[in-house]
Enzyme design. Sequence first.
Site, PDB file in Angstrom:
ATOM      1  N   ASP A 190       4.256  -0.756  -8.807  1.00  0.00           N
ATOM      2  CA  ASP A 190       3.972   0.065  -9.991  1.00  0.00           C
ATOM      3  C   ASP A 190       4.022   1.542  -9.602  1.00  0.00           C
ATOM      4  O   ASP A 190       3.896   2.407 -10.460  1.00  0.00           O
ATOM      5  CB  ASP A 190       2.559  -0.218 -10.493  1.00  0.00           C
ATOM      6  CG  ASP A 190       1.546   0.210  -9.437  1.00  0.00           C
ATOM      7  OD1 ASP A 190       1.634  -0.307  -8.307  1.00  0.00           O
ATOM      8  OD2 ASP A 190       0.709   1.105  -9.709  1.00  0.00           O
ATOM      9  N   ASP A 229       0.845  -1.197   0.000  1.00  0.00           N
ATOM     10  CA  ASP A 229       0.000   0.000   0.000  1.00  0.00           C
ATOM     11  C   ASP A 229       0.887   1.256   0.000  1.00  0.00           C
ATOM     12  O   ASP A 229       1.775   1.378   0.839  1.00  0.00           O
ATOM     13  CB  ASP A 229      -0.902   0.005   1.245  1.00  0.00           C
ATOM     14  CG  ASP A 229      -1.871  -1.171   1.240  1.00  0.00           C
ATOM     15  OD1 ASP A 229      -2.181  -1.668   0.134  1.00  0.00           O
ATOM     16  OD2 ASP A 229      -2.315  -1.601   2.323  1.00  0.00           O
TER      17      ASP A 229
END
Length: 214
Positions: A154, A118
């Site tokens: 990413d 996260d």
Amino acid sequence: MRARHKPWAEDFLREQTQYVELNPTAQKGNWRAQFSKNQPIHLEIGSGKGQFIIGMAKQFPNINFIAMELVKSILVSAVQKAVESQPDNIRFINYDAKDLSELFADHEVERIYLNFSDPWPKNKHAKRRLTYHTFLQQYQQILKDDGDIVFKTDNQGLFEYSITSFSQFGMILEEVNLDLHELNDPTNVMTEYEQKFAAKGQPIFRCRARFPKK
Ligand code: SAH
């Protein structure tokens, strides 16, 4: 990762004792004995729906894998995949990485994988990032002296933050890759998130970092 409410998740996990370690803190210092073969341990933190760890377990039968996931209803999907494919070198735990050193003895783990953690983009939440220095301290404690962290994301902001955090901690960056899929590395096992982002044409970042020898 979106967590669908699964009221039966708890009961399901409780039944899967072949794969789920229900009392993980009791295994501190004794993890190797929880597997059928006594071999090095690699830990994935935030394992999501488990595609990575199951693929890795198949590809590397000489490693014992532990998949740690905070959210029960997400962990369920990973355990279901294991029940289908029956690897003998994975254990799953429902646990929060912030208490890692209650779970592993010093130097018990050979490698830590962080995949698409996260990002917590707001600065006021930096402490929650799994590459914040308080997490690195715990990783250093549980890793073998030459153990390492392999990190994929990413998210450019999280990647920049993390390589800075690794280097400020005195870690050695052994690999930094800004477009992993351009490498066509046949040993790369994609995670669910990785597959999704790669399909949209987004570059995937990867780095491998090691703590300095004490
Ligand atoms: N690695 C997977 C999932 C990425 S999403 C993939 O690449 O597809 C990040 C995952 O980390 C979520 O499933 C979330 O529940 C889990 N997670 C977040 N914080 C965590 C913590 N402190 N301890 C354990 N797992 C955590």
